[in-house]
Design an enzyme around this catalytic site. Structure first.
Site, PDB file in Angstrom:
ATOM      1  N   HIS A 173      27.517  38.857  51.163  1.00 20.93           N
ATOM      2  CA  HIS A 173      26.968  40.323  51.573  1.00 20.93           C
ATOM      3  C   HIS A 173      28.546  40.700  51.299  1.00 20.93           C
ATOM      4  O   HIS A 173      28.867  41.215  52.628  1.00 20.93           O
ATOM      5  CB  HIS A 173      27.028  40.299  53.549  1.00 20.93           C
ATOM      6  CG  HIS A 173      26.842  41.411  53.281  1.00 20.93           C
ATOM      7  ND1 HIS A 173      26.307  41.143  55.350  1.00 20.93           N
ATOM      8  CD2 HIS A 173      26.547  42.799  54.038  1.00 20.93           C
ATOM      9  CE1 HIS A 173      25.980  42.888  56.116  1.00 20.93           C
ATOM     10  NE2 HIS A 173      26.796  43.194  55.325  1.00 20.93           N
ATOM     11  N   HIS A 189      29.207  44.918  50.369  1.00 18.28           N
ATOM     12  CA  HIS A 189      29.043  46.349  49.758  1.00 18.28           C
ATOM     13  C   HIS A 189      30.075  46.913  48.741  1.00 18.28           C
ATOM     14  O   HIS A 189      30.904  47.179  49.457  1.00 18.28           O
ATOM     15  CB  HIS A 189      28.549  47.326  50.618  1.00 18.28           C
ATOM     16  CG  HIS A 189      27.393  47.166  51.482  1.00 18.28           C
ATOM     17  ND1 HIS A 189      26.234  47.278  51.855  1.00 18.28           N
ATOM     18  CD2 HIS A 189      27.480  46.320  52.787  1.00 18.28           C
ATOM     19  CE1 HIS A 189      25.961  47.122  52.375  1.00 18.28           C
ATOM     20  NE2 HIS A 189      26.720  46.410  53.471  1.00 18.28           N
ATOM     21  N   HIS A 246      19.400  44.517  55.718  1.00  8.42           N
ATOM     22  CA  HIS A 246      20.095  44.562  57.574  1.00  8.42           C
ATOM     23  C   HIS A 246      19.346  43.837  58.547  1.00  8.42           C
ATOM     24  O   HIS A 246      17.991  45.296  58.693  1.00  8.42           O
ATOM     25  CB  HIS A 246      21.153  45.681  56.879  1.00  8.42           C
ATOM     26  CG  HIS A 246      22.709  45.391  56.061  1.00  8.42           C
ATOM     27  ND1 HIS A 246      22.711  45.284  55.037  1.00  8.42           N
ATOM     28  CD2 HIS A 246      24.457  45.580  56.686  1.00  8.42           C
ATOM     29  CE1 HIS A 246      23.661  45.057  54.590  1.00  8.42           C
ATOM     30  NE2 HIS A 246      24.089  45.577  55.445  1.00  8.42           N
ATOM     31  N   GLU A 274      22.516  43.764  63.314  1.00  4.43           N
ATOM     32  CA  GLU A 274      24.283  44.127  63.159  1.00  4.43           C
ATOM     33  C   GLU A 274      23.844  44.963  64.818  1.00  4.43           C
ATOM     34  O   GLU A 274      24.871  45.096  65.759  1.00  4.43           O
ATOM     35  CB  GLU A 274      24.083  45.133  61.828  1.00  4.43           C
ATOM     36  CG  GLU A 274      25.295  45.147  62.106  1.00  4.43           C
ATOM     37  CD  GLU A 274      26.000  46.334  61.407  1.00  4.43           C
ATOM     38  OE1 GLU A 274      25.078  46.663  60.254  1.00  4.43           O
ATOM     39  OE2 GLU A 274      27.096  46.211  60.236  1.00  4.43           O
ATOM     40  N   ASP A 307      31.317  42.260  53.996  1.00  2.00           N
ATOM     41  CA  ASP A 307      31.044  43.209  54.584  1.00  2.00           C
ATOM     42  C   ASP A 307      31.209  44.345  53.257  1.00  2.00           C
ATOM     43  O   ASP A 307      30.753  44.850  52.438  1.00  2.00           O
ATOM     44  CB  ASP A 307      30.553  43.507  56.246  1.00  2.00           C
ATOM     45  CG  ASP A 307      29.373  44.460  55.929  1.00  2.00           C
ATOM     46  OD1 ASP A 307      28.271  44.747  54.825  1.00  2.00           O
ATOM     47  OD2 ASP A 307      29.524  45.326  57.220  1.00  2.00           O
ATOM     48  N   ASP A 308      32.273  45.062  54.228  1.00  2.00           N
ATOM     49  CA  ASP A 308      33.431  46.351  53.670  1.00  2.00           C
ATOM     50  C   ASP A 308      34.561  46.416  53.438  1.00  2.00           C
ATOM     51  O   ASP A 308      35.837  46.801  54.167  1.00  2.00           O
ATOM     52  CB  ASP A 308      32.593  47.403  53.982  1.00  2.00           C
ATOM     53  CG  ASP A 308      31.061  48.021  54.329  1.00  2.00           C
ATOM     54  OD1 ASP A 308      30.663  48.953  53.096  1.00  2.00           O
ATOM     55  OD2 ASP A 308      30.805  47.602  54.978  1.00  2.00           O
TER      56      ASP A 308
HETATM   57  N1  HPA Z   1      25.587  48.061  58.016  1.00  5.66           N
HETATM   58  C1  HPA Z   1      24.693  49.121  57.096  1.00  5.66           C
HETATM   59  N2  HPA Z   1      24.924  49.503  56.288  1.00  5.66           N
HETATM   60  C2  HPA Z   1      25.992  49.240  55.956  1.00  5.66           C
HETATM   61  C3  HPA Z   1      26.966  47.844  56.238  1.00  5.66           C
HETATM   62  C4  HPA Z   1      27.272  48.168  56.692  1.00  5.66           C
HETATM   63  O1  HPA Z   1      27.621  46.649  57.580  1.00  5.66           O
HETATM   64  N3  HPA Z   1      27.968  48.683  54.804  1.00  5.66           N
HETATM   65  C5  HPA Z   1      27.124  49.559  53.835  1.00  5.66           C
HETATM   66  N4  HPA Z   1      26.608  50.305  54.126  1.00  5.66           N
HETATM   67 ZN    ZN Z   2      26.565  45.221  54.845  1.00  4.45          ZN
END
Ligand code: HPA
Ligand code: ZN
Length: 346
Positions: free
Chosen positions: A25, A27, A205, A208, A286-287
């Site tokens: 996971h 991006h 996703h 979250e 994630d990011d």
């Molecule tokens: N959630 C949803 N969209 C996203 C995320 C996330 O954590 N990171 C990049 N796009």
């Molecule tokens: Zn994500």
């Protein structure tokens, strides 16, 4: 390997760093560090509304998912050429290698780029070239998962799929990301059904910020193989039982959850609860450029905050290989290597 050998707590950080792991996971646009954003802006003559790297970094104070997404999409505006996409992915893959990530499945958001006039071919070829080079050069086996932006329409997702199909051999699956609440998985039922017919892997996703109901429909309507995040599932005991019974992987991202205020403190994170309930939870970044860390930062901070042990570390690394879309020979090889690293710590 059962049982896990006794490993003294003071060796846990080194074990977390050294153990081989998969990242499922990430991006890739979320790995754009401010320094690279500025370098690409200069290379491409793109104006960005921040005077310096530090000013941009100071803007990374998020209150929820949307407050992050606004800055994340703005950062991606510096990506124009195939080489830009390559360089972004290459920078991430080098960081991954340093963290002993041996396998990575990278999300990318083509609509963020095609909406600005960047051709699909440019995006996919740049990212795919970096993935291809990473095996021999870095020892990281990398593949791509195309994500549809859920705040856009299903028709736009179909157009995106159509544009990507000439490059079908360069991505292994599709996912669903962007603003979750108000955009439930079932909005994309038909396009996911089409992707399933095409033999693509499916993830989404869900849970979250959104409710457990979104995890249910991601499973039952979209028929996804993994849930990205899924941390809201603990609110629904029947869902927890389903996730455990079907061994549905959750790609959990602790520092992301902290930065987007899903949990007030890292010590409040429910990763231990997910593992104790027998779920196939994994740790991911994630990011990482926006949330304060790559894979090992996530492992180290989460273990320090929650008191997870070496046995949990083994489970999480093993889960990452179990949950990955790799062939069984490779999976066996990675788990054997994991066992060797654990044995060397006894
Ligand atoms: N959630 C949803 N969209 C996203 C995320 C996330 O954590 N990171 C990049 N796009
Ligand atoms: Zn994500």
């Amino acid at each position: 390997m059962t049982p896990i050998p006794h490993i003294p707590p003071e060796q846990l950080p080194e074990l977390l760093r050294r153990m081989p792991k998969a990242e499922l996971h990430i991006h890739i646009e979320g790995s754009l560090e401010p320094e690279l954003i500025f370098a690409l802006a200069q290379r491409n003559g793109v104006k960005i509304p921040y005077a310096s790297v530090n000013e941009l970094r100071r803007a990374y104070a998020f209150t929820n998912l949307q407050s992050f997404l606004d800055i994340y999409y703005a950062g991606a505006s510096v990506l124009l050429k195939e080489q830009d996409f390559h360089d972004m992915a290459w920078a991430y893959l080098q960081r991954a290698a340093a963290d002993n990530v041996v396998h990575a499945e990278l999300f990318f958001d083509p609509q963020t780029h095609t909406a600005r006039g960047v051709p699909m071919e440019t995006v996919i070829n740049g990212l795919h070239r970096a993935c291809t080079e990473a095996g021999p050069a870095l020892g990281v086996d990398a593949s791509l998962i195309l994500c549809f932006l859920r705040h856009l329409s299903e028709e736009e997702a179909f157009d995106t799929l159509e544009a990507a199909l000439p490059y079908r051999g360069k991505f292994i699956g599709v996912g669903l990301d962007s603003s979750e609440v108000g955009h439930p998985p079932e909005k994309f039922a038909r396009v996911f059904a089409r992707c399933r017919q095409l033999g693509l892997h499916l993830v989404a996703h869900a849970g979250e910020e959104g409710p457990p109901a979104y995890v249910w429909t991601a499973l039952d309507v979209l028929k996804v193989e993994r849930i990205d995040h899924g941390v809201q599932s603990t609110k629904d005991p029947a869902l927890m039982a389903r996730l455990a019974k079907d061994r549905v992987p959750l790609t959990v991202c602790p520092l992301s959850n902290l930065k987007l205020c899903v949990f007030p403190k890292l010590s409040d994170h429910n990763l231990r609860e997910l593992l104790d309930a027998g779920l196939l939870a994994t740790v991911n970044s994630d990011d990482p450029a926006y949330f304060g860390g790559y894979m090992n930062d996530n492992f180290l901070a989460t273990f320090a905050a929650t008191g997870l042990t070496a046995a949990h570390a083994y489970q999480l690394a093993r889960n990452s290989f179990e949950a990955s879309f790799i062939d069984s020979a490779r999976r066996t090889r990675y788990i054997d290597e994991l066992d060797r690293v654990f044995a060397s710590f006894v």
